[in-house]
Structures are given as structure tokens and as C-alpha cells.
Design an enzyme around this catalytic site. Structure first.
Site, short mmCIF file in Angstrom:
data_model
loop_
_atom_site.label_atom_id
_atom_site.label_comp_id
_atom_site.label_asym_id
_atom_site.label_seq_id
_atom_site.Cartn_x
_atom_site.Cartn_y
_atom_site.Cartn_z
N THR A 1 10.55 -18.64 -33.93
CA THR A 1 9.27 -18.82 -33.23
C THR A 1 9.46 -19.62 -31.94
O THR A 1 10.17 -20.62 -31.92
CB THR A 1 8.25 -19.56 -34.11
OG1 THR A 1 7.98 -18.75 -35.24
CG2 THR A 1 6.95 -19.84 -33.37
N ARG B 1 3.60 -8.11 -43.52
CA ARG B 1 3.21 -9.51 -43.67
C ARG B 1 2.87 -10.09 -42.29
O ARG B 1 3.57 -9.86 -41.30
CB ARG B 1 4.38 -10.28 -44.30
CG ARG B 1 4.17 -11.80 -44.39
CD ARG B 1 4.82 -12.52 -43.24
NE ARG B 1 4.90 -13.97 -43.45
CZ ARG B 1 5.23 -14.82 -42.50
NH1 ARG B 1 5.53 -14.38 -41.30
NH2 ARG B 1 5.30 -16.11 -42.74
N VAL B 2 1.78 -10.83 -42.21
CA VAL B 2 1.42 -11.52 -40.96
C VAL B 2 1.48 -13.02 -41.24
O VAL B 2 1.02 -13.48 -42.28
CB VAL B 2 0.01 -11.10 -40.50
CG1 VAL B 2 -0.45 -11.93 -39.31
CG2 VAL B 2 -0.01 -9.61 -40.14
N GLY B 3 2.05 -13.77 -40.31
CA GLY B 3 2.23 -15.22 -40.52
C GLY B 3 1.25 -16.06 -39.72
O GLY B 3 0.28 -15.56 -39.14
N ASP B 4 1.54 -17.34 -39.69
CA ASP B 4 0.66 -18.31 -39.04
C ASP B 4 0.52 -18.10 -37.54
O ASP B 4 -0.47 -18.50 -36.93
CB ASP B 4 1.19 -19.73 -39.28
CG ASP B 4 2.60 -19.89 -38.72
OD1 ASP B 4 3.52 -19.21 -39.23
OD2 ASP B 4 2.78 -20.66 -37.76
N GLY C 1 5.33 -19.77 -42.47
CA GLY C 1 3.96 -19.37 -42.15
C GLY C 1 2.98 -19.57 -43.29
O GLY C 1 1.85 -19.99 -43.08
N THR D 1 5.62 -24.13 -35.88
CA THR D 1 6.67 -23.23 -36.35
C THR D 1 7.03 -23.63 -37.78
O THR D 1 6.71 -24.73 -38.21
CB THR D 1 7.92 -23.31 -35.44
OG1 THR D 1 8.93 -22.44 -35.95
CG2 THR D 1 8.50 -24.73 -35.36
N GLY D 2 7.67 -22.74 -38.50
CA GLY D 2 8.06 -23.06 -39.88
C GLY D 2 7.66 -21.95 -40.83
O GLY D 2 7.54 -20.79 -40.43
N1 ASP Z 1 6.08 -19.52 -38.53
C1 ASP Z 1 6.75 -18.25 -38.44
C2 ASP Z 1 6.22 -17.35 -39.53
O1 ASP Z 1 6.13 -17.77 -40.68
C3 ASP Z 1 8.23 -18.33 -38.52
C4 ASP Z 1 8.91 -19.34 -37.59
O2 ASP Z 1 8.31 -20.34 -37.23
O3 ASP Z 1 10.07 -19.14 -37.23
O4 ASP Z 1 5.90 -16.22 -39.25
#
Ligand code: ASP
Length: 240
Positions: free
Chosen positions: A101, A129-132, A155, A152-153
């Protein structure tokens, strides 16, 4: 640079938010868009919506001339082949592998704040899948009078606690941007465990903050008069 899904595809999420009127544009699970953040901006500026996903978002990308083939590098393909041999190891909750991210927060001379995020998500995530990074209040938030946040992290952990909105809330009640970031990370660590998130934020005066509970995060900042950003590699020891 995106990570690959369980089926070996690139599916990206991205968003941009304007703190002037709390409007945002986001795209989820898009493939074949070279710069998903540009598509997110078109959603913000040229549609009545805040989030568009999947194949219809890709149709929009074509309409705006933003479509293009995006193929994984050989290195990514090789990583995927190795990981795919034992997906359970990588998919275990809170052990997921996040790494790509990019998040940004900015303020202009008029005090307009924006935050933006773009990601391939998690290695071996389920297709679809959709993340944060596509979800307002989770991976990003911005309000001129308060500040902007980009996360980031993992999701799922970030969206469960609404991390960006938590940090925004701390700033709204008068905490410094650095403390707000630190408290946000303490909150997600308490609820979802360590190694779940990192974030950057800016306040309405242009002060910036960051915090993380992961092994590493790279941050960079730039202001008027500088010809290049200063960058720092943070490790969890810098959490103090
Ligand atoms: N936050 C992102 C997700 O879960 C991944 C990332 O931060 O690298 O989609």
C-alpha cells in the site's frame, strides 16, 4: 508491484478524499487499470458515487482512458508460486502478508487537505476481496478543520476498528497529530493484535504524524521550498 490473489490475479483498491467537503472517490477489486488512484479521482470528480467496484469500475477506466494491461513482475509470479504451495500459512487471520500500500496525506496553501491510498491488498487474498483502502473511515479520511489520515496493514483489522476515523477522532478532540497516530495504533493493537497496521496523518496546520505496530514502514515528507522529500525507515522500535 501489486501482490497476487489466490488465483494469481492483480486486483487493486484505491481511494482519494477531499477534506473540503468530505467527498471521496474509491475503486475496489479492479484489474487492468494502470493507476487506480486516477480512476478513484474520476469517481470523486465525475460520478455521483463514492465507491465503484469490479468489472464496471474497469469499464469506467476504459471510458476515461485509464485502462491498460497490468502484469505481475517475474519476481511476484515466482513469490506467488512458492506461497501458493501452502496458502493456509499466509491466509491465517492477522498473519496475512501486506506490503504494497502507498498512502499519502497533503495540505495546500488554502488549508485544503486530501488523503489517498492505493494497494494490491494482501497476498493470496480471495479474488473479489476488497480491503480498507477502498473504505472511507477505515483506510483513509480527511476533513479540512481536523486533518487527514492514510493507513496500511491488514485490511480486515483496519476496517473492523475504522482506524482512520479513530485517528481523526483523536485529532478532532485536540490531540496532537503524533499522539493521535500513536493512540490509533494502540487501539488496533489492543483489539486486533500487533503487526496489523501503520499510518500517516497530517493536521490542519500541516504538522504530520505516523505510527506503526508492524516490523517496518517507510515514511517520507515534503514541504514548500524542499526539492526532494526526506524519507525515514521506521521499525517498531521507533514506536516509543
Ligand atoms: N491494507 C491493505 C489491504 O488490506 C494492504 C496493505 O496495506 O499493504 O488491502
Amino acid at each position: 508491484g501489486s501482490v497476487l490473489t489466490l488465483r494469481g490475479r492483480i486486483e487493486m483498491d484505491a481511494a482519494i478524499m477531499s477534506g473540503r467537503n468530505l467527498s471521496c472517490g474509491a475503486v475496489g477489486a479492479v484489474s487492468n487499470v494502470r493507476n487506480p488512484i486516477l480512476l478513484a479521482r474520476r469517481v470523486l470528480e465525475e460520478t455521483d458515487h463514492s465507491l465503484v467496484v469490479g468489472s464496471m469500475a474497469e469499464r469506467l477506466a476504459e471510458k476515461f482512458g485509464l485502462a491498460g494491461t497490468v502484469l505481475p513482475s517475474n519476481k511476484r509470479r515466482e513469490n506467488w508460486k512458492q506461497m501458493r504451495k501452502n496458502p493456509a500459512k499466509y491466509l491465517k487471520k492477522n498473519m496475512a502478508y501486506a506490503s504494497d500500500t502507498v498512502g499519502a496525506v497533503a495540505i495546500d496553501a488554502k488549508g485544503n487537505i486530501a488523503s489517498g491510498v492505493s494497494t494490491g491488498g494482501l497476498w493470496l487474498k480471495l479474488d473479489g476481496r476488497v480491503g480498507d483502502s477502498a473504505l472511507v473511515g477505515a483506510g483513509f479520511y480527511a476533513e479540512n478543520e481536523v486533518g487527514g489520515v492514510a493507513a496500511t496493514g491488514i485490511g480486515e483489522a483496519i476496517m473492523n476498528v475504522l482506524l482512520a476515523k479513530i485517528v481523526h477522532g483523536y485529532m478532532a478532540v485536540g490531540k496532537s497529530v503524533m499522539d493521535a497516530c500513536k493512540f490509533g495504533i494502540e487501539n488496533i493493537t489492543a483489539k486486533k493484535g500487533p503487526n496489523t497496521a501503520g499510518l500517516v496523518a497530517i493536521d490542519s496546520q500541516g504538522n504530520f504524524g505516523y505510527s506503526l505496530n508492524t516490523k517496518m514502514m517507510i515514511v517520507a515528507s515534503m514541504s514548500e521550498g524542499m526539492d526532494r522529500p526526506t524519507a525515514k525507515i521506521l521499525t517498531d522500535r521507533s514506536l516509543a
